[in-house]
Write an enzyme that holds these catalytic residues in place. Structure first.
Site, PDB file in Angstrom:
ATOM      1  N   LYS A  97      21.759 -17.958  -2.386  1.00  0.00           N
ATOM      2  CA  LYS A  97      20.475 -17.635  -1.766  1.00  0.00           C
ATOM      3  C   LYS A  97      19.844 -18.950  -1.328  1.00  0.00           C
ATOM      4  CE  LYS A  97      17.766 -13.857  -1.384  1.00  0.00           C
ATOM      5  NZ  LYS A  97      18.157 -12.484  -1.110  1.00  0.00           N
ATOM      6  N   GLY A 197       4.564  -0.392  -1.495  1.00  0.00           N
ATOM      7  CA  GLY A 197       4.937  -1.113  -0.281  1.00  0.00           C
ATOM      8  C   GLY A 197       5.184  -0.130   0.844  1.00  0.00           C
ATOM      9  N   GLY A 199       6.704  -1.316   3.808  1.00  0.00           N
ATOM     10  CA  GLY A 199       7.453  -2.189   4.709  1.00  0.00           C
ATOM     11  C   GLY A 199       8.703  -1.507   5.250  1.00  0.00           C
ATOM     12  N   ALA A 202      10.787   0.646   2.540  1.00  0.00           N
ATOM     13  CA  ALA A 202       9.953   1.766   2.070  1.00  0.00           C
ATOM     14  C   ALA A 202       9.798   2.827   3.157  1.00  0.00           C
ATOM     15  CB  ALA A 202       8.588   1.240   1.641  1.00  0.00           C
TER      16      ALA A 202
HETATM   17  P1  NAD Z   1       8.816  -5.934   3.971  1.00  0.00           P
HETATM   18  O1  NAD Z   1       8.209  -7.286   4.020  1.00  0.00           O
HETATM   19  O2  NAD Z   1       9.114  -5.221   5.232  1.00  0.00           O
HETATM   20  O3  NAD Z   1       7.904  -4.946   3.098  1.00  0.00           O
HETATM   21  C1  NAD Z   1       7.265  -5.315   1.930  1.00  0.00           C
HETATM   22  C2  NAD Z   1       5.896  -4.658   1.953  1.00  0.00           C
HETATM   23  O4  NAD Z   1       5.296  -4.811   0.669  1.00  0.00           O
HETATM   24  C3  NAD Z   1       4.933  -5.278   2.974  1.00  0.00           C
HETATM   25  O5  NAD Z   1       4.411  -4.260   3.803  1.00  0.00           O
HETATM   26  C4  NAD Z   1       3.851  -5.915   2.096  1.00  0.00           C
HETATM   27  O6  NAD Z   1       2.574  -5.886   2.698  1.00  0.00           O
HETATM   28  C5  NAD Z   1       3.906  -5.015   0.868  1.00  0.00           C
HETATM   29  N1  NAD Z   1       3.348  -5.615  -0.334  1.00  0.00           N
HETATM   30  C6  NAD Z   1       3.419  -6.881  -0.783  1.00  0.00           C
HETATM   31  N2  NAD Z   1       2.774  -6.987  -1.966  1.00  0.00           N
HETATM   32  C7  NAD Z   1       2.316  -5.757  -2.274  1.00  0.00           C
HETATM   33  C8  NAD Z   1       1.588  -5.219  -3.364  1.00  0.00           C
HETATM   34  N3  NAD Z   1       1.203  -5.976  -4.390  1.00  0.00           N
HETATM   35  N4  NAD Z   1       1.280  -3.902  -3.353  1.00  0.00           N
HETATM   36  C9  NAD Z   1       1.656  -3.113  -2.328  1.00  0.00           C
HETATM   37  N5  NAD Z   1       2.349  -3.566  -1.261  1.00  0.00           N
HETATM   38  C10 NAD Z   1       2.667  -4.866  -1.243  1.00  0.00           C
HETATM   39  O7  NAD Z   1      10.120  -6.100   3.060  1.00  0.00           O
HETATM   40  P2  NAD Z   1      11.383  -5.127   2.973  1.00  0.00           P
HETATM   41  O8  NAD Z   1      12.446  -5.675   3.835  1.00  0.00           O
HETATM   42  O9  NAD Z   1      10.956  -3.716   3.114  1.00  0.00           O
HETATM   43  O10 NAD Z   1      11.839  -5.405   1.472  1.00  0.00           O
HETATM   44  C11 NAD Z   1      11.114  -4.850   0.384  1.00  0.00           C
HETATM   45  C12 NAD Z   1      11.731  -5.355  -0.912  1.00  0.00           C
HETATM   46  O11 NAD Z   1      13.092  -4.952  -0.995  1.00  0.00           O
HETATM   47  C13 NAD Z   1      11.723  -6.881  -1.059  1.00  0.00           C
HETATM   48  O12 NAD Z   1      11.509  -7.200  -2.405  1.00  0.00           O
HETATM   49  C14 NAD Z   1      13.133  -7.284  -0.662  1.00  0.00           C
HETATM   50  O13 NAD Z   1      13.549  -8.485  -1.289  1.00  0.00           O
HETATM   51  C15 NAD Z   1      13.922  -6.087  -1.177  1.00  0.00           C
HETATM   52  N6  NAD Z   1      15.177  -5.874  -0.460  1.00  0.00           N
HETATM   53  C16 NAD Z   1      15.166  -5.655   0.879  1.00  0.00           C
HETATM   54  C17 NAD Z   1      16.362  -5.437   1.559  1.00  0.00           C
HETATM   55  C18 NAD Z   1      16.375  -5.157   3.027  1.00  0.00           C
HETATM   56  O14 NAD Z   1      17.409  -4.716   3.545  1.00  0.00           O
HETATM   57  N7  NAD Z   1      15.294  -5.364   3.739  1.00  0.00           N
HETATM   58  C19 NAD Z   1      17.572  -5.456   0.853  1.00  0.00           C
HETATM   59  C20 NAD Z   1      17.557  -5.653  -0.533  1.00  0.00           C
HETATM   60  C21 NAD Z   1      16.350  -5.872  -1.174  1.00  0.00           C
END
Ligand code: NAD
Length: 390
Positions: A97, A197, A199, A202
């Protein structure tokens, strides 16, 4: 990887005086590379945890860490998680990473990412980078200008595109496996599910859950984002501070890590915790055990969210979307195996998954390097034999 790291790698190992080699030994890392280009503002750290199974693949995260220790702690934890994620997903990849210290909203530019790409290139393929929090596809295109060791590129240039839909699909499958174990049926119809979340992951997840007629509750720190998602999937919006204490069947952390901790533990009323976020347990040993004691089924983060890694890994072999989906659907069986092991051995689920992942790494690592006709000698021996007609 020599032995189970479960007992050793507790938060207690992370002391405040910060001896770097101690930290590397504690997590059993192979290498850490510090990348500095003061004129460009690049401060990055690449951590390679374990390459027994193959090159270390893992995204680069850009985040405004409060200090260097926080960044190092994050990159060490995340890279170790990638080793286990690849191993348990049956991928021939190691764990790595990278983090770039900086504000992704203000400090991103071409030169910074190209400079980072050159450091990635200098590792000659030991580390392959991809997207993580704070990074988008454009940034990966800049990295690609300096190195071929990058995945998660846009579909338009032959990549696999945004991994979030496949990640969400894997989380959905893992959640159904948890429901099967807890309720004797994997149907999520009518289940009350709190998603933290709104994002990328989600959003896709909520669409799967809505199609199955689950009752959804969502929160985000950004009101516009959460309102938009709630409208799309008919969810109830809740305050971010209230998400932990909702009377729901399933809590799905899909924002940041560390959300199962001393403060939140007493609020949970759910039967299952299953979401996309990495490093969900603030302290693995302590909070993993507490969840077991409280009869809350926990789907280990690196297992249930492996769809994204599966997606970018398949790009390395020539991306076929259907194949990536098929592989991600196996998360259902893997989670069930882990839950069964946990129950039979009365051990936390993260311990069960660590044991299964380490078993694969240790078994593959023991394959003897016997000579075959395609074997390549390297170093001095390679020089001796390179012109020989054997
Ligand atoms: P993203 O940035 O699109 O979404 C994250 C969301 O969480 C954002 O909308 C942010 O505003 C919100 N957020 C942050 N702190 C918060 C809180 N305290 N309460 C409520 N909402 C909050 O990220 P993503 O790509 O959807 O990834 C989400 C998680 O999944 C991350 O931890 C990431 O490491 C993990 N992940 C993502 C992937 C992927 O394919 N994108 C793969 C494996 C793991």
């Amino acid at each position: 990887m020599q032995s189970s790291t479960i007992e050793k790698n507790t938060e207690a190992d992370i002391s405040d005086d910060f001896p770097l080699f101690g930290k590397l030994q504690s997590y059993e890392h192979e290498q850490i590379v510090v990348c500095s280009e003061p004129d460009l503002g690049l401060k990055a750290i690449i951590a390679i945890h374990d390459t027994t199974l193959g090159p270390a693949l893992g995204g680069v995260r850009m985040w405004p860490y409060n200090n260097e220790q926080e960044a190092i702690r994050d990159v060490l934890r995340l890279s170790r998680g990638m080793t286990y994620k690849a191993a348990i997903s049956g991928l021939n990849l190691g764990g790595g990473k990278a983090v770039i210290i900086g504000d992704p909203r203000k400090e991103k530019n071409e030169a910074l990412f190209r400079a980072f790409g050159r450091y990635v290139d200098s590792l000659g393929g030991r580390y392959i980078t991809a997207e993580d929090v704070g990074i988008d596809v454009q940034n990966m295109e800049w990295v690609r200008m300096e190195t071929k060791y990058v995945s998660g590129l846009p579909k338009a240039i032959g990549g696999s595109g945004d991994p979030s839909p496949v990640t969400a699909y894997g989380v959905y499958q893992g959640m159904k496996a948890c429901a099967q174990k807890a309720y004797g049926s994997d149907s999520l119809e009518g289940k009350r599910i709190a998603v933290q979340g709104a994002g990328h992951v989600a959003s896709h997840l909520c669409h799967f859950l809505n199609e199955e007629d689950a009752e959804l509750f969502v929160c985000d720190i950004y009101e516009d984002k959460v309102n938009e998602l709630a409208d799309e999937v008919g969810a109830e919006v809740v305050d971010p501070d209230d998400i932990y204490g909702l009377d729901v069947d399933i809590f799905s952390p899909c924002a940041l890590g560390g959300v199962v901790n001393d403060d939140t533990m007493e609020h949970f009323k759910c039967d299952i915790i299953a979401g996309a976020a990495n490093n969900v347990l603030e302290e693995e040993d302590k909070h993993g055990q507490m969840l077991l004691d409280n009869n809350i089924l926990y789907a280990p983060d690196y297992v249930i969210n492996a769809g994204g890694l599966i997606n970018v890994a398949s790009e390395l072999e020539g991306y076929v979307e259907e194949r990536a989906h098929d592989q991600a659907s196996k998360i259902y069986d893997t989670i069930l195996d882990i839950l069964d092991y946990s129950e039979e051995n009365n051990t936390p689920t993260f311990v069960a998954s660590n044991i299964l992942a380490e078993k694969r790494i240790n078994n593959v690592g023991q394959i003897h390097q016997i000579y075959t006709s395609d074997s390549q000698f390297s170093g001095h021996i390679g020089e001796l034999y390179k012109n020989a007609s054997l």
